[in-house]
Design a protein around this motif. Structure first.
Motif, mmCIF file in Angstrom:
data_model
loop_
_atom_site.group_PDB
_atom_site.id
_atom_site.type_symbol
_atom_site.label_atom_id
_atom_site.label_comp_id
_atom_site.label_asym_id
_atom_site.label_seq_id
_atom_site.Cartn_x
_atom_site.Cartn_y
_atom_site.Cartn_z
ATOM 1 N N TYR A 134 0.834 -1.190 0.000
ATOM 2 C CA TYR A 134 0.000 0.000 0.000
ATOM 3 C C TYR A 134 0.875 1.249 0.000
ATOM 4 O O TYR A 134 1.880 1.308 0.720
ATOM 5 N N CYS A 135 0.467 2.242 -0.771
ATOM 6 C CA CYS A 135 1.110 3.534 -0.606
ATOM 7 C C CYS A 135 0.196 4.425 0.219
ATOM 8 O O CYS A 135 -1.017 4.201 0.304
ATOM 9 N N ALA A 136 0.798 5.408 0.845
ATOM 10 C CA ALA A 136 0.061 6.271 1.761
ATOM 11 C C ALA A 136 0.616 7.681 1.687
ATOM 12 O O ALA A 136 1.796 7.886 1.386
ATOM 13 N N ALA A 137 -0.251 8.633 1.981
ATOM 14 C CA ALA A 137 0.121 10.045 1.968
ATOM 15 C C ALA A 137 -0.202 10.689 3.310
ATOM 16 O O ALA A 137 -1.251 10.418 3.901
ATOM 17 N N ARG A 148 2.661 4.375 10.654
ATOM 18 C CA ARG A 148 1.429 4.102 9.930
ATOM 19 C C ARG A 148 0.293 5.002 10.402
ATOM 20 O O ARG A 148 -0.527 5.457 9.590
ATOM 21 N N ALA A 149 0.247 5.268 11.677
ATOM 22 C CA ALA A 149 -0.860 6.036 12.256
ATOM 23 C C ALA A 149 -0.912 7.474 11.750
ATOM 24 O O ALA A 149 -1.959 8.118 11.837
ATOM 25 N N LEU A 150 0.190 7.988 11.252
ATOM 26 C CA LEU A 150 0.229 9.389 10.818
ATOM 27 C C LEU A 150 -0.215 9.576 9.374
ATOM 28 O O LEU A 150 -0.399 10.705 8.934
ATOM 29 N N TYR A 151 -0.400 8.492 8.640
ATOM 30 C CA TYR A 151 -0.846 8.614 7.250
ATOM 31 C C TYR A 151 -2.371 8.663 7.208
ATOM 32 O O TYR A 151 -3.038 7.839 7.827
ATOM 33 N N ASN A 152 -2.896 9.615 6.469
ATOM 34 C CA ASN A 152 -4.346 9.785 6.448
ATOM 35 C C ASN A 152 -4.996 9.460 5.118
ATOM 36 O O ASN A 152 -6.223 9.525 5.011
ATOM 37 N N TYR A 153 -4.207 9.114 4.107
ATOM 38 C CA TYR A 153 -4.776 8.644 2.841
ATOM 39 C C TYR A 153 -4.012 7.393 2.401
ATOM 40 O O TYR A 153 -2.774 7.361 2.479
ATOM 41 N N TRP A 154 -4.793 6.418 1.908
ATOM 42 C CA TRP A 154 -4.229 5.137 1.519
ATOM 43 C C TRP A 154 -4.762 4.712 0.156
ATOM 44 O O TRP A 154 -5.916 5.003 -0.190
ATOM 45 N N GLY A 155 -3.924 4.000 -0.589
ATOM 46 C CA GLY A 155 -4.384 3.377 -1.807
ATOM 47 C C GLY A 155 -5.051 2.044 -1.509
ATOM 48 O O GLY A 155 -5.134 1.606 -0.359
ATOM 49 N N GLN A 156 -5.497 1.385 -2.567
ATOM 50 C CA GLN A 156 -6.209 0.118 -2.415
ATOM 51 C C GLN A 156 -5.257 -1.081 -2.333
ATOM 52 O O GLN A 156 -5.688 -2.180 -1.989
ATOM 53 N N GLY A 157 -4.001 -0.849 -2.653
ATOM 54 C CA GLY A 157 -3.004 -1.908 -2.559
ATOM 55 C C GLY A 157 -2.776 -2.640 -3.871
ATOM 56 O O GLY A 157 -3.643 -2.679 -4.742
#
Length: 129
Positions: A95-98, A113-122
């Motif tokens: 997964y990528c995250a922003a 991980r907890a600080l990322y608020n947008y995620w891709g679908q993987g």
């Protein structure tokens, strides 16, 4: 809203390479720290690599250091994960995250991980032995 779409996964053999891509839309991609995470079957999602807004700073988990490289192209709104010398234990969903927040450029590299608020679908990566 920020949308993230990963691609580039697949089935490979141990020792092979893959390059994952994560295309971003919406928001201000060039401002955001980005990260890649790995979720093996039956396990929690774990940090793999992260990059700051400019690409000048990166961080890696010990398990991938020296094998994986994270990079970004802000002109293309895309972050990459070059994966070399793949091992069966690298199998899983990536997964990528922003970290898309105000003032994100001041954050540097974000590994939590907890600080990322947008995620891709993987995207699925399977490495056979």
């Amino acid at each position: 809203q920020v949308q993230l779409v990963e691609s580039g996964g697949g089935l490979v053999q141990s020792g092979d390479s893959l390059r994952l891509s994560c295309a971003a839309s919406g928001g201000s991609f060039s401002q955001y720290p980005m990260g890649w995470f790995h979720q093996a079957p039956g396990k929690a999602r774990e940090f793999v690599a992260a990059i700051n807004w400019s690409g000048g700073s990166t961080a890696y988990s010990d398990s991938v250091k020296g094998r994986f490289t994270i990079s970004r192209d802000n002109a293309k709104n895309t972050v990459y994960l070059q994966m070399n010398s793949l091992k069966p234990e690298d199998t899983g969903v990536y997964y990528c995250a922003a970290r898309a927040v105000q003032g994100a450029r001041t954050l540097g590299v974000v590994t939590s991980r907890a600080l990322y608020n947008y995620w891709g679908q993987g995207t699925q990566v399977t490495v056979s032995s």
